[in-house]
Design an enzyme around this catalytic site. Structure first.
Site, mmCIF file in Angstrom:
data_model
loop_
_atom_site.group_PDB
_atom_site.id
_atom_site.type_symbol
_atom_site.label_atom_id
_atom_site.label_comp_id
_atom_site.label_asym_id
_atom_site.label_seq_id
_atom_site.Cartn_x
_atom_site.Cartn_y
_atom_site.Cartn_z
ATOM 1 N N HIS A 173 0.821 -1.006 0.044
ATOM 2 C CA HIS A 173 -0.102 -0.017 0.002
ATOM 3 C C HIS A 173 0.670 1.060 0.040
ATOM 4 O O HIS A 173 0.638 2.166 -0.860
ATOM 5 C CB HIS A 173 -0.932 0.008 1.145
ATOM 6 C CG HIS A 173 -1.683 1.363 1.351
ATOM 7 N ND1 HIS A 173 -2.892 1.549 0.924
ATOM 8 C CD2 HIS A 173 -1.169 2.404 2.131
ATOM 9 C CE1 HIS A 173 -3.492 2.877 1.087
ATOM 10 N NE2 HIS A 173 -2.450 3.224 2.050
ATOM 11 N N GLU A 174 1.867 1.291 0.734
ATOM 12 C CA GLU A 174 2.776 2.678 0.907
ATOM 13 C C GLU A 174 3.429 2.526 -0.415
ATOM 14 O O GLU A 174 3.794 3.878 -1.039
ATOM 15 C CB GLU A 174 3.716 2.425 2.031
ATOM 16 C CG GLU A 174 3.122 2.221 3.453
ATOM 17 C CD GLU A 174 1.949 3.513 3.631
ATOM 18 O OE1 GLU A 174 2.235 4.507 3.076
ATOM 19 O OE2 GLU A 174 1.290 3.047 4.336
ATOM 20 N N HIS A 195 1.539 4.505 -2.655
ATOM 21 C CA HIS A 195 1.656 5.984 -2.504
ATOM 22 C C HIS A 195 2.960 6.591 -3.502
ATOM 23 O O HIS A 195 2.920 7.488 -4.130
ATOM 24 C CB HIS A 195 1.846 6.383 -1.360
ATOM 25 C CG HIS A 195 0.325 6.414 -0.564
ATOM 26 N ND1 HIS A 195 -0.727 6.734 -1.009
ATOM 27 C CD2 HIS A 195 0.181 5.831 0.733
ATOM 28 C CE1 HIS A 195 -1.710 6.957 -0.185
ATOM 29 N NE2 HIS A 195 -1.283 5.809 0.869
ATOM 30 N N HIS A 212 3.081 9.121 -6.519
ATOM 31 C CA HIS A 212 3.975 10.225 -6.413
ATOM 32 C C HIS A 212 5.104 10.253 -7.935
ATOM 33 O O HIS A 212 4.906 11.188 -8.620
ATOM 34 C CB HIS A 212 4.876 10.204 -5.262
ATOM 35 C CG HIS A 212 5.777 11.514 -5.072
ATOM 36 N ND1 HIS A 212 6.989 11.276 -4.607
ATOM 37 C CD2 HIS A 212 5.555 12.682 -5.294
ATOM 38 C CE1 HIS A 212 7.656 12.453 -4.553
ATOM 39 N NE2 HIS A 212 6.613 13.423 -5.119
HETATM 40 ZN ZN ZN Z 1 -2.064 5.286 2.614
#
Ligand code: ZN
Length: 238
Positions: free
Chosen positions: A107-108, A111, A115
């Site tokens: 999940h990270e 991100h 980005h």
């Molecule tokens: Zn998150």
């Protein structure tokens, strides 16, 4: 929050129920994510990847070489920091080989990929951060000062507007979080890091985590609604 005491609200303020509903929703969501994470923290992945290793592999596969993976203390403190391009994984994720840990790590990475690709909602969210912080810090003081000044409507209205900025931030957070989890599940399903039945478990962990953002957004919308009911139309009633 007995802030409005002495301001003619000596009786029970029924709009306070809105705040209570928000608190209950947040508590339920938080309990759900904790129990789901705990459950799948005990399920080891067959591949044996740790959260950190899974993150490294996912970033590499995505062609991202300028993001570092670090350990951060605490529980569920995992996050991606776009300013320093650091992906921080918590105690129960970094070195853990559980399907829950790999899910959070992926999940990270979602991100970091957002980005890297310039995903618009993430950009918008990042620009909103200072406004939202400003709003969250100053909205209540302004409203309270407005009340003490005998109902200074411009101050109260400004306070409510600033509070709305914080609410908007939480709403923009939702597509960013859902998108990161969708990316995570897709990547894990196609990468060999998790088997098909393991991806299902990971999806449950990430859905529970998403629920906490939904609850937080709902709680702040209810708070905003309460502010508008209490103070939005004061001028008309005076
Ligand atoms: Zn998150």
């Amino acid at each position: 929050m007995a802030l409005f005491y002495g301001y003619g609200y000596r009786y029970f303020d029924p709009t306070y129920l809105l705040v209570l509903i928000g608190v209950v929703l947040s508590l339920l969501a938080s309990a759900k994510v904790k129990s789901t994470f705990a459950k799948y923290s005990n399920v080891r992945s067959m591949s044996g990847y740790t959260g950190a290793q899974a993150a490294q592999r996912i970033l590499q596969n995505a062609g991202i070489y300028d993001v570092t993976v670090q350990h951060i203390s605490g529980n569920l403190t995992d996050h991606y920091d776009p300013r320093s391009k650091v992906l921080r994984l918590s105690d129960s994720v970094y070195g853990s080989t559980s399907v829950a840990a790999i899910g959070v790590a992926a999940h990270e990475c979602g991100h970091a990929i957002q980005h890297n690709k310039g995903y618009a909602p993430l950009k918008f969210r990042t620009t909103l951060v200072p406004v939202a912080n400003f709003g969250a810090t100053l909205s209540w003081p302004l409203i309270i000062i407005g009340i003490f000044l005998g109902g200074a409507q411009p101050l109260i209205t400004l306070g409510i507007l600033l509070f709305s900025a914080a609410v908007l931030f939480q709403l923009v957070t939702l597509p960013v979080e859902f998108n990161a989890s969708n990316r995570a599940v897709k990547i894990l399903a196609g990468s060999g890091i998790l088997a098909e039945n393991e991806v299902e478990k990971t999806r449950k962990v990430l859905s529970a985590a998403a629920l906490t953002y939904v609850a937080a957004a709902a709680a702040s919308i209810l708070q905003l609604l309460r502010l508008i009911i209490l103070f939005g139309g004061r001028r008309n009633r005076d």
